[in-house]
Write a protein that holds these residues in place. Structure first.
Motif, PDB file in Angstrom:
ATOM      1  N   GLU A  71       0.849  -1.189   0.000  1.00 34.10           N
ATOM      2  CA  GLU A  71       0.000   0.000   0.000  1.00 34.10           C
ATOM      3  C   GLU A  71       0.887   1.242   0.000  1.00 34.10           C
ATOM      4  OE1 GLU A  71      -3.221   2.336   2.793  1.00 34.10           O
ATOM      5  OE2 GLU A  71      -2.705   0.279   3.297  1.00 34.10           O
ATOM      6  N   PRO A  72       0.896   2.002  -1.108  1.00 35.91           N
ATOM      7  CA  PRO A  72       1.677   3.239  -1.125  1.00 35.91           C
ATOM      8  C   PRO A  72       0.916   4.377  -0.459  1.00 35.91           C
ATOM      9  CG  PRO A  72       0.706   2.860  -3.275  1.00 35.91           C
ATOM     10  CD  PRO A  72       0.336   1.682  -2.410  1.00 35.91           C
ATOM     11  N   SER A  73       1.643   5.302   0.116  1.00 32.65           N
ATOM     12  CA  SER A  73       1.039   6.487   0.718  1.00 32.65           C
ATOM     13  C   SER A  73       0.826   7.547  -0.367  1.00 32.65           C
ATOM     14  CB  SER A  73       1.969   7.057   1.799  1.00 32.65           C
ATOM     15  OG  SER A  73       3.121   7.649   1.207  1.00 32.65           O
ATOM     16  N   VAL A  74       0.320   8.678   0.054  1.00 33.27           N
ATOM     17  CA  VAL A  74       0.249   9.825  -0.846  1.00 33.27           C
ATOM     18  C   VAL A  74       1.672  10.311  -1.099  1.00 33.27           C
ATOM     19  CG1 VAL A  74      -2.050  10.516  -0.068  1.00 33.27           C
ATOM     20  CG2 VAL A  74      -0.024  11.457   1.051  1.00 33.27           C
ATOM     21  N   LEU A  75       1.838  11.079  -2.159  1.00 29.87           N
ATOM     22  CA  LEU A  75       3.140  11.645  -2.495  1.00 29.87           C
ATOM     23  C   LEU A  75       3.400  12.863  -1.618  1.00 29.87           C
ATOM     24  CD1 LEU A  75       5.561  11.499  -4.461  1.00 29.87           C
ATOM     25  CD2 LEU A  75       4.321  13.111  -5.906  1.00 29.87           C
ATOM     26  N   ALA A  76       4.568  12.914  -1.023  1.00 30.43           N
ATOM     27  CA  ALA A  76       4.971  14.057  -0.205  1.00 30.43           C
ATOM     28  C   ALA A  76       6.139  14.751  -0.893  1.00 30.43           C
ATOM     29  CB  ALA A  76       5.379  13.594   1.187  1.00 30.43           C
ATOM     30  N   GLN A  77       6.297  16.038  -0.627  1.00 31.24           N
ATOM     31  CA  GLN A  77       7.374  16.815  -1.232  1.00 31.24           C
ATOM     32  C   GLN A  77       8.101  17.597  -0.163  1.00 31.24           C
ATOM     33  OE1 GLN A  77       6.394  18.792  -4.908  1.00 31.24           O
ATOM     34  NE2 GLN A  77       4.589  17.522  -5.155  1.00 31.24           N
ATOM     35  N   SER A  78       9.375  17.876  -0.441  1.00 31.26           N
ATOM     36  CA  SER A  78      10.203  18.611   0.498  1.00 31.26           C
ATOM     37  C   SER A  78      11.161  19.503  -0.280  1.00 31.26           C
ATOM     38  CB  SER A  78      10.993  17.633   1.359  1.00 31.26           C
ATOM     39  OG  SER A  78      11.895  18.319   2.201  1.00 31.26           O
ATOM     40  N   ALA A  79      11.464  20.657   0.276  1.00 32.04           N
ATOM     41  CA  ALA A  79      12.424  21.567  -0.334  1.00 32.04           C
ATOM     42  C   ALA A  79      13.790  21.348   0.303  1.00 32.04           C
ATOM     43  CB  ALA A  79      11.970  23.009  -0.165  1.00 32.04           C
ATOM     44  N   SER A  80      14.214  20.099   0.355  1.00 38.45           N
ATOM     45  CA  SER A  80      15.517  19.772   0.936  1.00 38.45           C
ATOM     46  C   SER A  80      16.080  18.527   0.274  1.00 38.45           C
ATOM     47  CB  SER A  80      15.375  19.537   2.450  1.00 38.45           C
ATOM     48  OG  SER A  80      14.595  18.394   2.690  1.00 38.45           O
ATOM     49  N   CYS A  81      17.344  18.272   0.562  1.00 43.05           N
ATOM     50  CA  CYS A  81      18.036  17.096   0.039  1.00 43.05           C
ATOM     51  C   CYS A  81      17.881  15.968   1.056  1.00 43.05           C
ATOM     52  CB  CYS A  81      19.513  17.395  -0.188  1.00 43.05           C
ATOM     53  SG  CYS A  81      19.841  18.803  -1.258  1.00 43.05           S
ATOM     54  N   LEU A  82      16.789  15.238   0.996  1.00 42.59           N
ATOM     55  CA  LEU A  82      16.514  14.195   1.990  1.00 42.59           C
ATOM     56  C   LEU A  82      17.588  13.113   1.934  1.00 42.59           C
ATOM     57  CD1 LEU A  82      12.668  13.797   1.554  1.00 42.59           C
ATOM     58  CD2 LEU A  82      13.888  15.042   3.330  1.00 42.59           C
ATOM     59  N   ARG A  83      18.047  12.715   3.114  1.00 40.82           N
ATOM     60  CA  ARG A  83      19.065  11.676   3.236  1.00 40.82           C
ATOM     61  C   ARG A  83      18.783  10.840   4.472  1.00 40.82           C
ATOM     62  NH1 ARG A  83      21.632  15.916   1.356  1.00 40.82           N
ATOM     63  NH2 ARG A  83      23.145  15.713  -0.302  1.00 40.82           N
ATOM     64  N   GLY A  84      19.365   9.657   4.491  1.00 37.00           N
ATOM     65  CA  GLY A  84      19.292   8.834   5.686  1.00 37.00           C
ATOM     66  C   GLY A  84      17.918   8.243   5.931  1.00 37.00           C
ATOM     67  N   VAL A  85      17.702   7.850   7.162  1.00 34.62           N
ATOM     68  CA  VAL A  85      16.501   7.127   7.559  1.00 34.62           C
ATOM     69  C   VAL A  85      15.301   8.053   7.716  1.00 34.62           C
ATOM     70  CG1 VAL A  85      15.491   5.765   9.424  1.00 34.62           C
ATOM     71  CG2 VAL A  85      17.805   5.280   8.643  1.00 34.62           C
ATOM     72  N   GLY A  86      15.505   9.217   8.296  1.00 35.41           N
ATOM     73  CA  GLY A  86      14.385  10.102   8.590  1.00 35.41           C
ATOM     74  C   GLY A  86      13.738   9.702   9.905  1.00 35.41           C
ATOM     75  N   ASP A  87      12.617  10.294  10.175  1.00 35.20           N
ATOM     76  CA  ASP A  87      11.897  10.083  11.415  1.00 35.20           C
ATOM     77  C   ASP A  87      10.761   9.083  11.205  1.00 35.20           C
ATOM     78  OD1 ASP A  87       9.579  11.304  13.424  1.00 35.20           O
ATOM     79  OD2 ASP A  87      11.610  11.396  14.227  1.00 35.20           O
ATOM     80  N   GLN A  88      10.401   8.326  12.238  1.00 36.71           N
ATOM     81  CA  GLN A  88       9.353   7.323  12.105  1.00 36.71           C
ATOM     82  C   GLN A  88       8.039   7.927  11.618  1.00 36.71           C
ATOM     83  OE1 GLN A  88       7.569   5.372  15.600  1.00 36.71           O
ATOM     84  NE2 GLN A  88       8.048   3.416  14.597  1.00 36.71           N
ATOM     85  N   LYS A  89       7.742   9.156  12.000  1.00 37.35           N
ATOM     86  CA  LYS A  89       6.478   9.763  11.570  1.00 37.35           C
ATOM     87  C   LYS A  89       6.431   9.952  10.057  1.00 37.35           C
ATOM     88  CE  LYS A  89       7.928  14.420  12.650  1.00 37.35           C
ATOM     89  NZ  LYS A  89       8.593  14.740  13.869  1.00 37.35           N
ATOM     90  N   ASN A  90       7.587  10.104   9.393  1.00 41.24           N
ATOM     91  CA  ASN A  90       7.585  10.191   7.925  1.00 41.24           C
ATOM     92  C   ASN A  90       7.087   8.896   7.293  1.00 41.24           C
ATOM     93  OD1 ASN A  90       8.751  12.631   8.427  1.00 41.24           O
ATOM     94  ND2 ASN A  90      10.714  12.161   7.520  1.00 41.24           N
ATOM     95  N   TYR A  91       7.296   7.795   7.962  1.00 44.72           N
ATOM     96  CA  TYR A  91       6.869   6.494   7.455  1.00 44.72           C
ATOM     97  C   TYR A  91       5.412   6.212   7.794  1.00 44.72           C
ATOM     98  CZ  TYR A  91      11.817   5.435   6.725  1.00 44.72           C
ATOM     99  OH  TYR A  91      13.109   5.452   6.292  1.00 44.72           O
ATOM    100  N   THR A  92       4.978   6.678   8.939  1.00 44.71           N
ATOM    101  CA  THR A  92       3.666   6.255   9.460  1.00 44.71           C
ATOM    102  C   THR A  92       2.542   7.269   9.278  1.00 44.71           C
ATOM    103  OG1 THR A  92       4.202   7.091  11.663  1.00 44.71           O
ATOM    104  CG2 THR A  92       4.756   4.779  11.188  1.00 44.71           C
ATOM    105  N   ALA A  93       2.866   8.543   9.260  1.00 44.13           N
ATOM    106  CA  ALA A  93       1.832   9.595   9.294  1.00 44.13           C
ATOM    107  C   ALA A  93       0.977   9.668   8.037  1.00 44.13           C
ATOM    108  CB  ALA A  93       2.474  10.944   9.558  1.00 44.13           C
ATOM    109  N   MET A  94       1.442   9.117   6.961  1.00 48.58           N
ATOM    110  CA  MET A  94       0.692   9.222   5.705  1.00 48.58           C
ATOM    111  C   MET A  94      -0.285   8.068   5.504  1.00 48.58           C
ATOM    112  SD  MET A  94       3.546  10.899   3.200  1.00 48.58           S
ATOM    113  CE  MET A  94       4.882   9.768   3.477  1.00 48.58           C
ATOM    114  N   PHE A  95      -0.481   7.275   6.558  1.00 46.00           N
ATOM    115  CA  PHE A  95      -1.433   6.152   6.498  1.00 46.00           C
ATOM    116  C   PHE A  95      -2.460   6.270   7.610  1.00 46.00           C
ATOM    117  CE2 PHE A  95       2.570   4.236   4.865  1.00 46.00           C
ATOM    118  CZ  PHE A  95       2.127   3.823   3.621  1.00 46.00           C
ATOM    119  N   ASP A  96      -3.644   5.726   7.379  1.00 48.30           N
ATOM    120  CA  ASP A  96      -4.620   5.565   8.440  1.00 48.30           C
ATOM    121  C   ASP A  96      -4.306   4.258   9.159  1.00 48.30           C
ATOM    122  OD1 ASP A  96      -6.119   7.861   7.897  1.00 48.30           O
ATOM    123  OD2 ASP A  96      -7.325   6.816   6.401  1.00 48.30           O
ATOM    124  N   TRP A  97      -4.230   4.311  10.460  1.00 47.57           N
ATOM    125  CA  TRP A  97      -3.938   3.120  11.252  1.00 47.57           C
ATOM    126  C   TRP A  97      -5.155   2.757  12.033  1.00 47.57           C
ATOM    127  CZ3 TRP A  97       0.445   0.469  10.393  1.00 47.57           C
ATOM    128  CH2 TRP A  97       1.465   1.121   9.673  1.00 47.57           C
TER     129      TRP A  97
END
Length: 150
Positions: free
Chosen positions: A124-150
């Motif tokens: 199940e893919p989430s919605v597309l998110a955008q950022s004005a930065s050079c994303l690197r690394g793992v990121g925060d858990q909320k980036n993985y979870t917040a775009m889904f209904d749980w």
């Protein structure tokens, strides 16, 4: 130079240096050297591929999941250099990113990303998110979870 003038100048110099250091990381190359393009979820291997300038995720049964993300793309990278899999409530989630340098800039990027979870045996893919930065690394858990209904 008086003490009153020296302190603000010192603080201004420190702030300028801090900003320069924070922005000195160059954006990733666009041909993805060293970025993971496959991941194992629940014992199955999934592969990112280019399909007409867009990224798709090839499933183990050879079908593809369109991601609506431009090519090239890659998975978020863990400390081990492999694709990072975040697990939340027993559900594995990966992040697919497209990071592109801004024209005429060596330091700025625009990123697009999508979390993909494997829930009840289905991707199940989430919605597309955008950022004005050079994303690197793992990121925060909320980036993985917040775009889904749980």
């Amino acid at each position: 130079m008086s003490k009153r003038l020296r302190t603000p100048l010192l603080l201004l110099g420190m702030l300028t240096s801090l900003c320069a250091c924070a922005e000195s990381t160059p954006p990733p190359a666009t041909d993805n050297p060293g970025y993971p393009e496959h991941v194992d979820l629940a014992g199955q291997t999934y592969q990112l591929e280019n399909a007409g300038q867009a990224c798709v995720l090839r499933k183990p049964d050879q079908s593809v999941l369109p991601l609506d993300i431009p090519s090239p793309c890659h998975f978020s990278v863990g400390k081990d250099g492999q694709a990072h899999v975040e697990t939340f409530q027993g559900v594995p989630i990966v992040m697919v990113l497209h990071v592109a340098p801004v024209a005429d800039s060596k330091l700025e990027c625009r990123s697009q990303y999508k979390a993909i979870r494997l829930i009840k045996g289905q991707l199940e893919p989430s919605v597309l998110a955008q950022s004005a930065s050079c994303l690197r690394g793992v990121g925060d858990q909320k980036n993985y979870t917040a775009m889904f209904d749980w």
